[in-house]
Design an enzyme around this catalytic site. Sequence first.
Site, PDB file in Angstrom:
ATOM      1  N   ILE A 130       0.744  -1.333   0.284  1.00 19.04           N
ATOM      2  CA  ILE A 130       0.210  -0.005  -0.151  1.00 19.04           C
ATOM      3  C   ILE A 130       1.126   1.146  -0.078  1.00 19.04           C
ATOM      4  CG2 ILE A 130      -0.203  -0.118   2.464  1.00 19.04           C
ATOM      5  CD1 ILE A 130      -2.957   1.010   2.143  1.00 19.04           C
ATOM      6  N   CYS A 131       0.459   2.099  -0.764  1.00 18.07           N
ATOM      7  CA  CYS A 131       1.240   3.624  -0.686  1.00 18.07           C
ATOM      8  C   CYS A 131       2.655   3.346  -1.261  1.00 18.07           C
ATOM      9  CB  CYS A 131       0.921   4.289   0.764  1.00 18.07           C
ATOM     10  SG  CYS A 131       1.551   5.684   0.771  1.00 18.07           S
ATOM     11  N   GLY A 132       3.463   3.899  -0.490  1.00 19.61           N
ATOM     12  CA  GLY A 132       4.996   3.937  -0.963  1.00 19.61           C
ATOM     13  C   GLY A 132       5.506   2.696  -1.072  1.00 19.61           C
ATOM     14  N   THR A 146       4.171   0.658  -2.960  1.00 24.27           N
ATOM     15  CA  THR A 146       3.827   0.112  -4.213  1.00 24.27           C
ATOM     16  C   THR A 146       4.931   0.873  -5.218  1.00 24.27           C
ATOM     17  OG1 THR A 146       2.535   2.270  -4.663  1.00 24.27           O
ATOM     18  CG2 THR A 146       1.284   0.108  -4.003  1.00 24.27           C
TER      19      THR A 146
END
Length: 204
Positions: free
Chosen positions: A108-110, A112
């Site tokens: 999730i988020c960073g 990725t």
Amino acid sequence: MSDQSSQSRRTVHLAVYDTLADWETGHATAHLARHGHPVRTVGLTTAPVTTMGGLRVQPDLALDDLGPEDSALLILPGASAWDEGDGLAPFASAARSFLDAGTPVAAICGATAGLARAGLLDDRDHTSAVSFYLAATGYSGAGRYREADAVTDRGLITAGPTEPVAFAREILALLGVYAGEKLDAWYRLFHDSDATAFAVLEDA
């Protein structure tokens, strides 16, 4: 399979590192633990880390001591550190090993972006915060980017930082915690505050 091996394969591993975004994984880990999936934390080492919210976390084990065969799932939260150098690259390498072994990964988020830099999103449908965030990594998977709250493709879950409930939904579905109308009710309850969904879950 022995009881010990069976328990090991139900254990979910949550990566922890400095600047971890506290809000992104709580729905997933809490409901996994409530439904028979122990959650263990894994750091680069066993030295304590400090989350974005200032919480101090002592990892249960070091990354070098974790193999895909020991886990049901590796969860990679976002963190500022994903965009501040290569310090978390070993977690992206671990994600590759997990996926190659058929053990799922959720990012999730960073995280990725970390997987994009490692080439793990080039041939899988995926999402993130926004498409240009991943495009800035120089990866080759822009054609597989999906405008969605969360995406699952071939054992890899991705989501953006504003979608912790959708991220959890995909994890709970992948591991068989909820399915069908129960999964939908769980999402409606925690994402939409739909009180009618509670009765459906009570029958689970």
